[in-house]
Structures are given as structure tokens and as C-alpha cells.
Design an enzyme around this catalytic site. Structure first.
Site, PDB file in Angstrom:
ATOM      1  N   GLY A   1      20.626  -8.804   1.864  1.00  0.00           N
ATOM      2  CA  GLY A   1      21.787  -7.939   1.958  1.00  0.00           C
ATOM      3  C   GLY A   1      23.005  -8.599   1.348  1.00  0.00           C
ATOM      4  N   GLY A   2      24.184  -8.024   1.658  1.00  0.00           N
ATOM      5  CA  GLY A   2      25.413  -8.558   1.096  1.00  0.00           C
ATOM      6  C   GLY A   2      25.703  -9.976   1.548  1.00  0.00           C
ATOM      7  N   PHE A   3      25.277 -10.315   2.775  1.00  0.00           N
ATOM      8  CA  PHE A   3      25.492 -11.655   3.317  1.00  0.00           C
ATOM      9  C   PHE A   3      24.657 -12.678   2.572  1.00  0.00           C
ATOM     10  CE2 PHE A   3      26.367 -14.420   7.036  1.00  0.00           C
ATOM     11  CZ  PHE A   3      25.396 -15.389   6.843  1.00  0.00           C
TER      12      PHE A   3
ATOM     13  N   VAL B   1      17.392 -13.168   4.408  1.00  0.00           N
ATOM     14  CA  VAL B   1      16.859 -13.472   5.731  1.00  0.00           C
ATOM     15  C   VAL B   1      15.407 -13.896   5.582  1.00  0.00           C
ATOM     16  CG1 VAL B   1      16.422 -12.623   8.061  1.00  0.00           C
ATOM     17  CG2 VAL B   1      18.393 -11.767   6.780  1.00  0.00           C
TER      18      VAL B   1
ATOM     19  N   ASP C   1      30.121  -1.306  12.862  1.00  0.00           N
ATOM     20  CA  ASP C   1      29.176  -1.128  11.756  1.00  0.00           C
ATOM     21  C   ASP C   1      27.823  -0.652  12.276  1.00  0.00           C
ATOM     22  OD1 ASP C   1      28.553  -1.069   9.074  1.00  0.00           O
ATOM     23  OD2 ASP C   1      27.964  -3.171   8.967  1.00  0.00           O
TER      24      ASP C   1
ATOM     25  N   LYS D   1      19.045 -16.360   8.648  1.00  0.00           N
ATOM     26  CA  LYS D   1      19.906 -15.705   7.663  1.00  0.00           C
ATOM     27  C   LYS D   1      20.696 -16.769   6.904  1.00  0.00           C
ATOM     28  CE  LYS D   1      22.170 -11.964   8.942  1.00  0.00           C
ATOM     29  NZ  LYS D   1      23.225 -11.074   9.513  1.00  0.00           N
TER      30      LYS D   1
END
Length: 385
Positions: A86-88, A91, A210, A115
Site C-alpha cells: 500500500g501507500g505505507f 506487508v 479511515d 509492515k
């Protein structure tokens, strides 16, 4: 139940995941971590356990992992260990000893989700810190457990309990995945409502901000837990009616008044819950990318007229359930979704009221209709934890 510790450190989240104050899906921020957020916690690799600044009980202390240990636990972050991206960042699936938390061979010890933050991601750093601050203090059956963190040089990682069934998003929308039953969908709705009710009852209250299908994770028995607290923040206190923030969240889920004004309240979460409930009923995404730019581009745009018409309400129901649901329960859930999606936040129910209504619905002994119109009596299944 859960533990609600003293208030988390204040964070200034710099940018949105999918939405900006102008509803721009591609907006980015140049704002970096503020001095105040950097000083919130002292994260050093020399300590084995971190206690968030405001955690007075010490009950929710986190483990400090070394980067080498997490690299070994995930088989050097190899592609076969990848769970998602994802954006982070990415994982990975990892294995650690249940007691020492040292890395173990795949198939031994306990499974965890690791993560790994993309290096140089300023937004990611703030969200990483928010995760530590909130999930390091909050404990509840319907919040994903944060086991620990890693902060070495430019490496930032988080270690969570592993949720074997993945996200609700996958079970509702991914092709080839068996559809989930009506009862499982309603159990998930109750679990999400419990998690949000807990956050809203904290002192001060916590606004999740969110809520979406991809942030709802499922364990082996389809019990649901909220994950990803990168955008969570402290709600209004005292005589304040709202907190003013830069608009962040995900298009299709964010409350309209929040998108328009930046005024955030717990009722913003209630609206997002209404969207998720509508997804559970319909099996349709909150935002259909194929319809972006057209008049009816969101699930709410399409669904609200049907929810408000008892004669047409059943048209929203996911056909993959094969009609195996109680019409009375479906109508009650649809009515609840409509209330949560009210344009005026003052007219939306609180999450406590939403939870009460869902639990009442689940305790119903109504008749279950099957595709061939045969009816069977049923009693509420026992929930296991």
C-alpha cells in the site's frame, strides 16, 4: 472488552491517502514530520520495550524488534512472504517465537504481519508514529493487536498479529473468492461497530477517520478487527463540537461535511460505517472506478434512493447470497445504513446506538428464507473469541 488508556500523543498528519480538501485523488504533501511529533516518543534500538509517553498503566507496552530479527523472520523480505502493498509500504508474513519474539523457521512459532515503511516517506513516518501511539495504548477484541515496532537508522517497521482471512475487501470484491453469508456479514458489522464504539468512548475520544473495507481484517473465524490507525486522531473535547483538520481519508467513504469543511467529529466515522454496511448489503464497492466522472459514481449515490424505498430496497442486496437472508433483517440493516448516511451529522445515530441496533438484529429469531422458499428456524450462533 478493551482497555482505554490516557490520550495519545498529538500528531499532525501531513497528507491524505486518497482524498484532499479539494477532493483531488492525486494530492501530495510536502510537509515533513514536525518537531513535536518527533519528540513524542524516544525510539531507540537499545531498548527492548517501548512504553508510549501517556501509557500510565504499562499494560500495553510494545516490543522493540531489531531490523535483523525482522529480516530473518520474513525470510529477508522475499516476495513469497509478501502479503500486500500500500501507500505505507509492503506487508510481509513472518514467524517469531511466542515467548522470546525471536525469529523462527517458517511453520514454527507464531505468524505475524510485518509492515515495512518505504524509506523517505514523510507521510508514512507520521502514520507509522500514529500507529505506535494509538495501537500501543489501546486494546480491544476488535482492534488489530500491535505487537511491536522497529526503528533503526532509516528503517521503520511495525509487527502485528496475523489475520489469516485477510481483508473484508477481498471477500466482498475479489473474483474467485467464495461469497460470505448474510450471518457472517452481520457479525462483521457488529464487530466493526464494537471497535468504533470503543474508540468513541475513550477519554478523550478517538476518531478512526479511515474506515473502509480494506482496513477491516478477519481472523480465522471471520471475527473482524480494525487495522491501520495512521489517520486516527483525538476528537473534540470540552465545549468543542469538532476538530478542524486537513481532509484525509478515502473517497467514497469520507463524510460529505468533513470533505467540505474539514470539520471532524465521531459522526464522521458513523457515515463511513454506513458506507461499509451498504457494501456488506450490496457486495458493491464504495467507489466504482468505471463510473468515476458520471452522475452516479459512488455507492451512496446509487444506494440511498433504494434504501429509502421499502418496495425497492431488496434491489440493493448482493445476489451472490442467493437470497439466503431474512427480509426483515435486511430491511432493518438497510434502514440503519440509511440513518448512518444522513447528510446532517446531527441526525446520524451514535456508534453506541448503531451497535445496540445491530445486536438486537442479530438476536432475532426471524425465519431464514432460502432460494427454494423453504423456511427453517434458527437461533443466533454462539460467538467465539
Amino acid at each position: 472488552m478493551g482497555i482505554c488508556c490516557a490520550k495519545p500523543a498529538k500528531l499532525a498528519h501531513a497528507s491524505s491517502t486518497n482524498i484532499s480538501a479539494r477532493d483531488n485523488l492525486n494530492s501530495k504533501s510536502n510537509v515533513g514530520p514536525t518537531d513535536s511529533s518527533q519528540k513524542t516518543l524516544s525510539l531507540t534500538s537499545s531498548t527492548s520495550v517501548i512504553k508510549p509517553k501517556f501509557d500510565v498503566s504499562g499494560a500495553c507496552a510494545l516490543k522493540s524488534f531489531s531490523f535483523i530479527d525482522l529480516r530473518n523472520a520474513t525470510k529477508n523480505f522475499r516476495s513469497e512472504s509478501l502479503l500486500g502493498e500500500g501507500g505505507f509500504g509492503c506487508v510481509f508474513k513472518g514467524w517469531i517465537d511466542e515467548h522470546s519474539y525471536l525469529p523462527t523457521k517458517p511453520g514454527t512459532g507464531i505468524v505475524v504481519a510485518v509492515k515495512k515503511l518505504k524509506r523517505g516517506s514523510l507521510q508514512g513516518y507520521k502514520e507509522w508514529l500514529a500507529e505506535v501511539n494509538y495501537l500501543g495504548q489501546l486494546r480491544h477484541d476488535n482492534l488489530v493487536r500491535l505487537i511491536g515496532y522497529c526503528s533503526e537508522s532509516d528503517d521503520r517497521l511495525l509487527v502485528y498479529e496475523y489475520m489469516p482471512k485477510g481483508s473484508l475487501e477481498n471477500h466482498l470484491f475479489r473474483k474467485g473468492v467464495a461469497p460470505i453469508s448474510w450471518r457472517v456479514r452481520m457479525n462483521i458489522a457488529v464487530d466493526v461497530a464494537r471497535g468504533l464504539s470503543f474508540l468513541h468512548s475513550c477519554e478523550p475520544n478517538v476518531i478512526y477517520r479511515d474506515l473502509k473495507a480494506s482496513n477491516i481484517l478477519l481472523d480465522s473465524e471471520f471475527n473482524a478487527k480494525l487495522s491501520d490507525f495512521g489517520l486516527a486522531r483525538e476528537g473534540p473535547t470540552g465545549d468543542k463540537t469538532h476538530v478542524s483538520t486537513r481532509v484525509m481519508g478515502t473517497r467514497g467513504y469520507a463524510a460529505p461535511e468533513y470533505v467540505a469543511t474539514g470539520h471532524l467529529t465521531p459522526k464522521s466515522d458513523v457515515y463511513s460505517f454506513g458506507v461499509v454496511l451498504l457494501e456488506l448489503l450490496s457486495g458493491k464497492r464504495a467507489l466504482d472506478q468505471e463510473k468515476v466522472g458520471r452522475v452516479e459514481e459512488t455507492l451512496v449515490d446509487w444506494g440511498k434512493p433504494l434504501l429509502s424505498d421499502s418496495k425497492r430496497m431488496l434491489r440493493i442486496m448482493d445476489t451472490r447470497m442467493g437470497g439466503q437472508y431474512s427480509r426483515k433483517e435486511a430491511q432493518a440493516a438497510a434502514s440503519l445504513a440509511l440513518n448512518c448516511l444522513h447528510t446532517d451529522p446531527k441526525n446520524r445515530p451514535s456508534m453506541v446506538d448503531v451497535l445496540e441496533e445491530l445486536e438486537r438484529l442479530l438476536s432475532s429469531k426471524d425465519v431464514l428464507r432460502t432460494p427454494d422458499s423453504r423456511a427453517i428456524r434458527r437461533t443466533p450462533p454462539a460467538r467465539s473469541r
